[in-house]
Design an enzyme around this catalytic site. Sequence first.
Site, PDB file in Angstrom:
ATOM      1  N   HIS A 179      -3.067   4.608  -5.748  1.00 14.78           N
ATOM      2  CA  HIS A 179      -2.703   4.535  -7.330  1.00 14.78           C
ATOM      3  C   HIS A 179      -1.721   3.584  -7.862  1.00 14.78           C
ATOM      4  O   HIS A 179      -0.618   2.918  -6.742  1.00 14.78           O
ATOM      5  CB  HIS A 179      -2.107   5.641  -7.352  1.00 14.78           C
ATOM      6  CG  HIS A 179      -2.949   6.981  -6.767  1.00 14.78           C
ATOM      7  ND1 HIS A 179      -3.247   8.466  -7.631  1.00 14.78           N
ATOM      8  CD2 HIS A 179      -3.650   7.373  -5.932  1.00 14.78           C
ATOM      9  CE1 HIS A 179      -4.549   8.528  -6.776  1.00 14.78           C
ATOM     10  NE2 HIS A 179      -4.307   8.494  -5.684  1.00 14.78           N
TER      11      HIS A 179
ATOM     12  N   SER B 138      -3.768  -0.023   7.095  1.00 18.41           N
ATOM     13  CA  SER B 138      -3.858  -0.423   5.492  1.00 18.41           C
ATOM     14  C   SER B 138      -2.127  -1.068   5.051  1.00 18.41           C
ATOM     15  O   SER B 138      -1.819   0.453   5.409  1.00 18.41           O
ATOM     16  CB  SER B 138      -5.006  -0.608   4.852  1.00 18.41           C
ATOM     17  OG  SER B 138      -4.727   0.791   4.559  1.00 18.41           O
TER      18      SER B 138
ATOM     19  N   ASP C  92      -0.064   7.549  -0.014  1.00 16.83           N
ATOM     20  CA  ASP C  92       0.360   7.700   1.119  1.00 16.83           C
ATOM     21  C   ASP C  92       0.720   7.826   2.003  1.00 16.83           C
ATOM     22  O   ASP C  92      -0.480   6.445   2.324  1.00 16.83           O
ATOM     23  CB  ASP C  92      -0.473   9.658   1.758  1.00 16.83           C
ATOM     24  CG  ASP C  92      -0.323  10.529   0.619  1.00 16.83           C
ATOM     25  OD1 ASP C  92       0.059  10.808  -0.693  1.00 16.83           O
ATOM     26  OD2 ASP C  92      -0.899  11.558   0.903  1.00 16.83           O
TER      27      ASP C  92
END
Length: 635
Positions: free
Chosen positions: A501, A589, A445
């Site tokens: 992911h 990040s 996301d």
Amino acid sequence: MGNGSSREGKESRRSRLKQKLQRFRTHRLHLRTRFSRNAAGVVNQRAVTVEDFSGIALLTLIGADMKFKDKWLACVSFGEQTFRTEISDTTEKPIWNSEKKLLLEKNGPSLVRVSVFETNRLSRNKIVGYCELDIFDFVVQEPESACKSFDLLDPASSNVVGTVFLSCAIEDPVETEKRFAKRILSVVDYNEDGQLSFSEFSDLIRAFGNLVAANKKEELFKAADLNGDGVVSIDELAALLALQQEKEPIINNCPVCGEALQLTDKLNSMIHMTLCFDEGTGNQVMTGGFLTDRQASYGWMFKLSEWTHLSTYDVGLNTGSNASHIVVIDRKTKRLVEELIDSKIVLSMRAIYQSKIGLRLMDQGAKEILQRLSEKQGKKMNTVESAQKIPSFLEFFKDQINMAEVKYPLQHFKTFNEFFIRELKPGARPIAYMNRDDVSVCAADCRLMAFQSVEDSTRFWIKGRKFSIRGLLGKNVNPNAFLDGSLVIFRLAPQDYHRFHVPVSGVIEKFVDVSGSLYTVNPIAVNSKYCNVFTENKRTVAIISTSEFGKVAFVAIGATMVGSINFVRKEGDHVKKGDELGYFSFGGSTVICVFEKNSIRIDEDLLANSGRSLETLVSVGMQLGVSTRTFAGST
């Protein structure tokens, strides 16, 4: 003499103020609308093709029913445009009766967001509730122009806080063309009899801005008046315009706003003028020229400050490097949204990362300070006391964190870091084409930038002079397979779901840790020519071997306040795209994926936004691109 000089001084100051305000309006118009000027000064609308043109929607924001009295304003966001109503009187039931025409395109936005704000004249107004609706669903479900009510939801809790009333009418392309002549005629039909006298016809020709046509208006009037009754009807005007379009176009300028038009582009000229025309409903037309609902809702004190910094709102590179606001485009809704960041932090980051002096301070010990600060903050966010910060964090990002997706209830989290690395419910992030390993997906996301080549990434986004694939991967990874490859940057903001992911299916060959600093990964630093965030920050490189894409380098990069990069997989693991790979602890990040040259065809919308230096807001599992090896083999 003195008084005369004083008056001249006042007039001079007043003149300069008027000029500044005019420059401000012109600048805003240039940024906010769909127009740009070519070398000849002619305004070019972003071209809409016949295939893409789906019609014109007239959306009317009628009013609302709120739970307390206040002075209310509402904003309507659609694609890259936002409009606002006037401020209502003090009431529980504001009435706006404000309308706006929206251009509908086949592959364009259809989702409208309505936000209602309680007003504060001195500062930022506060959003109370919002709703979202698909224009096409709205019209299919209800008779056109019928008033329909929608629940307004609190951005923080999703509780219903009021009701808003809207109507919407859509005309298809055929209807738009049929009504075009009537709309043009209405501009100068002063007695509203549906016909143009020679005087009215002359005014219309002058409004078209065509000197040649203006000099032969008698000839054109005679040609238009087919039945010789001394007036021009709607049908006769339509016939004239159609004939002249083929022979010698007579409309140089929009008769409403005066903008220059492309003479040879009948469709886009018609669309422009249709959007400009007043439909005569008697309703207020919403004010445009805004990028986001937050910007549109600001109080007058904020707007005053905007006048002194004309570039503070923009899309593209300036939002990262120079502006005090970061604007990104939501891939799902195709709407511009503003990323929340404390203004004091923006100023400090710009002072450090956008100047030689700031970076010199970094070289003289500030790097170590950031390292210690990140370690200290990381420990603090693991204490039981840190959980007290969760409610205020949710309040600040109330319309950007959906607690309904979170796996555990709020009371489950005993520390702030536990909340920060929260898991989502199964199925909250569907994986695109789960059974097709030739389709790569988004790894986080985040706000995404995608480039087909490293050269593109340095031209449009990464401004550090020393950026290279070799520098990114570090000394212990052979970069040869990735030179001139495709690059995808996934930037996570503090409010995002912070687990990353796997973007492709394959086998994890190895993990390589690369030591480094902890600069911020905010665009203000990434766009700086003075620092090299991605090649100097602490990071871990994972090499994933795949059948469809060859080798893929997955680089997890630490940032200010993010000292900890955690992986939940190990070397030799077989992974399926969409599987969780790891997570970042507290802070912002970034993940960068590097694909081998000519191994992936990245989705066009992502490349197009990145080519504008505009980040795209995406979710885990959204399609990223398709393997060119599979694609080439199937054609």
